[in-house]
Design an enzyme around this catalytic site. Structure first.
Site, PDB file in Angstrom:
ATOM      1  N   ASP A   1       0.877  -1.175   0.000  1.00 53.41           N
ATOM      2  CA  ASP A   1       0.000   0.000   0.000  1.00 53.41           C
ATOM      3  C   ASP A   1       0.910   1.219   0.000  1.00 53.41           C
ATOM      4  OD1 ASP A   1      -1.764   2.070   0.416  1.00 53.41           O
ATOM      5  OD2 ASP A   1      -2.252   1.518   2.482  1.00 53.41           O
TER       6      ASP A   1
ATOM      7  N   LYS B   1       2.741  11.335  -3.445  1.00 56.80           N
ATOM      8  CA  LYS B   1       1.756  10.619  -4.254  1.00 56.80           C
ATOM      9  C   LYS B   1       0.876  11.583  -5.044  1.00 56.80           C
ATOM     10  CE  LYS B   1      -1.760   7.017  -3.512  1.00 56.80           C
ATOM     11  NZ  LYS B   1      -2.291   6.099  -2.477  1.00 56.80           N
TER      12      LYS B   1
ATOM     13  N   ASP C   1     -13.362   4.656   1.575  1.00 59.05           N
ATOM     14  CA  ASP C   1     -11.930   4.724   1.883  1.00 59.05           C
ATOM     15  C   ASP C   1     -11.480   6.176   1.934  1.00 59.05           C
ATOM     16  OD1 ASP C   1      -9.210   4.513   2.100  1.00 59.05           O
ATOM     17  OD2 ASP C   1      -8.906   3.321   0.288  1.00 59.05           O
TER      18      ASP C   1
ATOM     19  N   GLU D   1      -7.262   0.799  -4.518  1.00 59.12           N
ATOM     20  CA  GLU D   1      -7.272   0.698  -3.061  1.00 59.12           C
ATOM     21  C   GLU D   1      -8.596   0.184  -2.493  1.00 59.12           C
ATOM     22  OE1 GLU D   1      -6.036   4.595  -1.960  1.00 59.12           O
ATOM     23  OE2 GLU D   1      -3.986   4.291  -2.668  1.00 59.12           O
TER      24      GLU D   1
END
Length: 608
Positions: A10, A82, A198, A175
């Site tokens: 992850d 990211k 999420d 994800e």
């Protein structure tokens, strides 16, 4: 059972984790301090110059060590990299360190002389090191997760970061899909439909998945790539500073970071308590700040952020053609779902208490590890079916969007269509690859474009086949083939210039609904106009060449219909033009048939 080691990773905006399947069980691997979560932070010490691609110069520290240096050396600690993955310079306006335009002419962004992929590679190297230390053997392959709404360039950039870290990336996994894999591990014999909410450190995703007998199918997904815990921390820090009469934006970088760090601590504390003191002694070297923040104040700050997530939830339900009653569970993952206001908002929207069985910070990594175990052969076979978040197509004559792969198509997939030249003597065709939901090409995002050469031919005679193929990682390959020669032009769309931040994604889908009627009207008018412009000259020529083939009444109807088409063209109204073109088409059927019959007779006479 023979199996190979594939890591599940992850790679998060705020934190990252790595796992592997050992003795048939997916486990997350802890570092030397016994912690399974590694902050996604990298400190680059001063060096003589920028690193060569894939290499490092000077001192580099990753994780908690890097964060400890942030207050003293904020200009050399990179966090939330990211958010820059697969992006172009100028698309992000705020970042923790200054951004520069890449010198190679690609339009990419660089920080501290490095690309986002190179920075992410340092995080992946650290995760690889942790895994090899714990497993006591080399690790060369990995499954890496990305937000569901990462576009092709962002997925490709993630894959490239893995390669720079010495890992073969065997799968890029969404994800929320990974979280659903973790949730469904002990429910493989059941059929269930779940929503995965999420809310992590930097991004938000809501996916609706159906699970039955080991098959996981994503029915719909929506997301916001600029919504997460980082945004909450920044909003709280700005609020506290404004309340104290401090100009947050005017503070030095180190002082801003100090306030944001304290805001994160206060935010976490308010998940357990009704109030918490915000303390930032000597945050700028001389001034101190201390004030009481209660949960109600935080919830007031959170309200617009939570509302954005709930909009995505409603849109995903509509995309899946499902209601809240159709769901068997709503699963919460991501550290920001610990906030009571978030849990309450989700419970209210879905009409049920959310499922809290998954560890908020570890569910995605666990799901990636499960998928890695399946691919490596160490877990039972499960089938994972993901979907495309936005439609993909090309621009056709008239500026229209021709969809080849509709939104929410299960991947991997491929689709193709045949196209012809729009003009006589045309020697090439420009293929513009588009992504979006609008009817006109100009309103969608261009992923890339390329030229397909072919021999000049009369209008409609050259034939070019275009095929889109999306692999299991969501990366798009476009093939264009000249049918006459069999020559292929193949382009892998890896570095697209698509702006898919939260506002752009929401705007794209929202505008497709808001402008549905006018978009369709423009499409109808454009298609009818192109047919009219082709039909009118042909009718005029046919009447001159073969007036004897129609009766006076038929000729009058054809001329009247042609006048109606010209009038409708001038008026610019879609439906009247479409109706007028259809009338002219019907009026000329007898003439067209007579012309074909005469041509056949003349051809037979020539043979004789």
């Amino acid at each position: 059972m023979s199996s190979e080691l594939i890591l599940g990773i992850d790679l998060g905006t705020t934190n990252s984790a790595v796992g592997a399947v050992e003795f048939g069980f997916p486990i997350l691997l802890a570092d030397a301090e016994g912690k399974r979560i590694t902050p996604s932070a990298v400190w680059f010490g001063s060096s003589p110059g920028p690193a060569a691609e894939g290499e490092s110069t000077g001192n580099i520290e990753v994780g908690r060590k890097a964060l400890r240096r942030r207050s003293a050396d904020p200009g050399r600690v990179i966090t939330s990299v990211k958010r820059l993955m697969g992006r172009r310079h100028g698309e992000e306006t705020e970042f923790c360190v200054p951004m520069e335009r890449a010198a190679d002419g690609s339009g990419g962004v660089r920080v501290l002389g490095r690309s986002p992929e190179e920075v992410s590679a340092e995080i992946l190297k650290e995760l690889k090191r942790i895994a090899e230390m714990r497993l006591e053997r080399p690790a060369t392959k990995a499954v890496i997760t990305v937000p569901a709404y990462f576009n092709d360039a962002q997925r490709a950039a993630t894959k490239r970061a893995g390669e720079l870290a010495g890992l073969e990336v065997v799968r890029i996994l969404s994800e929320p899909t990974a979280a659903a894999l973790a949730y469904g591990l002990d429910k493989l014999a059941e059929k269930s439909r779940v929503a995965v909410y999420d809310l992590g450190g930097g991004t938000f995703d809501l996916s609706i998945l159906e699970m039955q007998d080991g098959v996981f199918q994503v029915l719909a997904t929506r997301g916001d790539t600029r919504l997460g815990g980082d945004d909450i921390d920044l909003a709280l820090a700005r609020h506290v500073a404004a309340t104290a009469g401090i100009d947050f934006e005017a503070l030095p970088a180190a002082a801003r970071i100090r306030l944001i760090e304290e805001a994160e601590r206060v935010k976490c504390a308010l998940s357990e308590r009704e109030s918490e003191s915000f303390r930032a002694p000597f945050y700028d070297g001389s001034s101190s700040l201390e004030t009481l923040v209660d949960r109600a104040a935080l919830e007031q700050i959170l309200r617009p952020l939570i509302a954005r997530s709930l909009t995505c939830c409603r849109q995903a339900l509509a995309d899946a053609n499902a209601s809240t009653e159709d769901l068997d569970a709503v699963v919460l993952v991501g550290g920001s779902t610990r906030i009571p206001a978030v849990r309450q908002a989700v419970a209210t929207l879905f009409g049920r208490e959310p499922d809290l069985s998954q560890h908020p910070d570890e569910a995605v990594a666990l799901g990636a590890t499960i998928q890695a175990g399946v691919l490596g052969g160490s877990l039972r076979k499960m089938v994972l079916l993901d979907v495309t978040p936005l439609s993909l197509g090309i621009e056709t004559f008239g500026g229209l969007m021709n969809v080849l792969i509709p939104r929410n198509t299960t991947i991997p997939c491929k689709a193709g269509e045949m196209f012809t030249n729009a003009a006589a003597g045309q020697a090439s065709m420009r293929v513009r690859v588009l992504q979006g939901e609008r009817e006109m090409a100009r309103d969608n995002w261009e992923l890339g474009n390329f030229e397909v050469p072919f021999d000049p031919a009369p209008k409609g005679q050259a034939r070019v086949g275009v095929q889109f193929r999306i692999d299991e990682n969501g990366i798009l390959e476009v093939l264009a083939r000249d049918v006459k020669t069999g020559q292929d032009t193949i382009v892998e769309i890896r570095n697209s210039a698509v702006d898919v931040d939260d506002a752009a994604v929401e705007q794209m889908v929202g505008e497709s609904v808001d402008h549905a009627f006018e978009d369709m009207a423009e499409r109808i008018f454009t298609e009818a106009r192109m047919k009219a412009e082709e039909l009118l000259p042909a009718v005029d020529q046919a009447l001159l060449a073969a007036a004897d083939l129609v009766t006076p009444a038929q000729r009058q109807e054809i001329e009247s219909a042609a006048t109606a088409v010209r009038t409708a063209l001038a008026d610019g109204q879609p439906n009247p033009l479409k109706a007028a073109v259809q009338r002219l088409d019907q009026a000329t059927e007898t003439l067209a048939a007579a012309l074909v019959e005469r041509a056949m007779e003349e051809a037979m006479l020539k043979r004789l």
